[in-house]
Scaffold this motif. Structure first.
Motif, PDB file in Angstrom:
ATOM      1  N   ILE A 107      51.859  50.848  30.278  1.00 29.38           N
ATOM      2  CA  ILE A 107      51.904  49.530  30.908  1.00 29.38           C
ATOM      3  C   ILE A 107      52.616  49.678  32.248  1.00 29.38           C
ATOM      4  CG2 ILE A 107      52.649  47.126  30.733  1.00 29.38           C
ATOM      5  CD1 ILE A 107      52.783  47.506  27.679  1.00 29.38           C
ATOM      6  N   TYR A 108      51.930  49.246  33.298  1.00 27.92           N
ATOM      7  CA  TYR A 108      52.485  49.313  34.646  1.00 27.92           C
ATOM      8  C   TYR A 108      52.672  47.908  35.208  1.00 27.92           C
ATOM      9  CZ  TYR A 108      51.481  54.317  35.131  1.00 27.92           C
ATOM     10  OH  TYR A 108      51.457  55.677  34.985  1.00 27.92           O
ATOM     11  N   LYS A 109      53.792  47.725  35.891  1.00 27.71           N
ATOM     12  CA  LYS A 109      54.023  46.518  36.687  1.00 27.71           C
ATOM     13  C   LYS A 109      53.441  46.818  38.068  1.00 27.71           C
ATOM     14  CE  LYS A 109      57.944  43.895  38.409  1.00 27.71           C
ATOM     15  NZ  LYS A 109      59.421  43.776  38.328  1.00 27.71           N
ATOM     16  N   ILE A 110      52.575  45.929  38.540  1.00 27.80           N
ATOM     17  CA  ILE A 110      51.924  46.130  39.846  1.00 27.80           C
ATOM     18  C   ILE A 110      52.180  44.920  40.729  1.00 27.80           C
ATOM     19  CG2 ILE A 110      50.160  47.723  39.007  1.00 27.80           C
ATOM     20  CD1 ILE A 110      48.207  45.391  38.853  1.00 27.80           C
ATOM     21  N   VAL A 111      52.013  45.091  42.027  1.00 25.09           N
ATOM     22  CA  VAL A 111      52.248  43.978  42.938  1.00 25.09           C
ATOM     23  C   VAL A 111      51.230  42.879  42.693  1.00 25.09           C
ATOM     24  CG1 VAL A 111      53.332  45.381  44.721  1.00 25.09           C
ATOM     25  CG2 VAL A 111      50.876  45.032  44.774  1.00 25.09           C
ATOM     26  N   LYS A 112      51.624  41.660  42.971  1.00 28.00           N
ATOM     27  CA  LYS A 112      50.756  40.497  42.798  1.00 28.00           C
ATOM     28  C   LYS A 112      49.602  40.571  43.810  1.00 28.00           C
ATOM     29  CE  LYS A 112      50.586  36.448  40.633  1.00 28.00           C
ATOM     30  NZ  LYS A 112      50.531  36.395  39.189  1.00 28.00           N
ATOM     31  N   ALA A 113      48.407  40.333  43.343  1.00 28.36           N
ATOM     32  CA  ALA A 113      47.228  40.344  44.222  1.00 28.36           C
ATOM     33  C   ALA A 113      46.212  39.363  43.671  1.00 28.36           C
ATOM     34  CB  ALA A 113      46.640  41.731  44.301  1.00 28.36           C
ATOM     35  N   ASP A 114      45.477  38.722  44.565  1.00 25.37           N
ATOM     36  CA  ASP A 114      44.444  37.781  44.131  1.00 25.37           C
ATOM     37  C   ASP A 114      43.265  38.500  43.529  1.00 25.37           C
ATOM     38  OD1 ASP A 114      45.919  35.591  44.970  1.00 25.37           O
ATOM     39  OD2 ASP A 114      45.078  35.660  46.989  1.00 25.37           O
ATOM     40  N   SER A 115      42.973  39.689  44.038  1.00 28.19           N
ATOM     41  CA  SER A 115      41.839  40.456  43.553  1.00 28.19           C
ATOM     42  C   SER A 115      42.262  41.896  43.323  1.00 28.19           C
ATOM     43  CB  SER A 115      40.685  40.402  44.577  1.00 28.19           C
ATOM     44  OG  SER A 115      39.561  41.050  44.081  1.00 28.19           O
TER      45      SER A 115
END
Length: 143
Positions: A131-139
């Motif tokens: 499980i990775y936390k990733i930056v917020k992105a719309d797409s």
């Protein structure tokens, strides 16, 4: 000295930054386990707390790990669950190879990792999950 300064100036002027193609977007591994995944290789992007709780409740996670996993701020981050699928030995996992932004889209390249021939592995059925936390992105596009 003048030649060094001129070369440095030319080098710096030739470097440009394209805001639509920023390499190495932030991601952080927050959980990895060899036995809590799914039978088939897949991934799932989570962008809200309700879906997240639903997904982690399906995993057999120890209580102290579970409490740590609840500390996610979905206003600034998304999560990606990488399921490797069922394997006959230990040593397998799926990881993020790299991530980058292009045309306002977060691209994530995942990589399947198998044990090396010289690695000592256990003959046991595993279902690795990362499980990775990733930056917020719309797409988000996963390759």
């Amino acid at each position: 000295m003048k030649i060094t300064v001129c070369l440095l100036f030319i080098f710096l002027m030739s470097c440009t930054i394209n805001k639509n193609n920023i390499a190495n977007a932030n991601y952080l591994l927050i959980y990895e386990n060899n036995y809590n995944g799914k039978e088939n290789s897949s991934y799932k992007i989570i962008s809200n707390y309700e879906d997240y709780i639903s997904e982690i409740k399906q995993l057999s996670i120890l209580e102290e790990e579970y409490n740590d996993l609840l500390k996610i701020d979905f206003s600034s981050a998304n999560l990606i669950f990488l399921y490797t699928g069922e394997k006959s030995t230990s040593g397998y996992h799926t990881k993020i190879k790299k991530s980058y932004f292009g045309d306002n889209i977060l691209y994530i390249e995942k990589e399947f990792v198998a044990p090396n021939k010289e690695d000592i592995t256990l003959s046991v059925i595993t279902k690795p999950i990362s499980i990775y936390k990733i930056v917020k992105a719309d797409s988000i596009v996963v390759k």
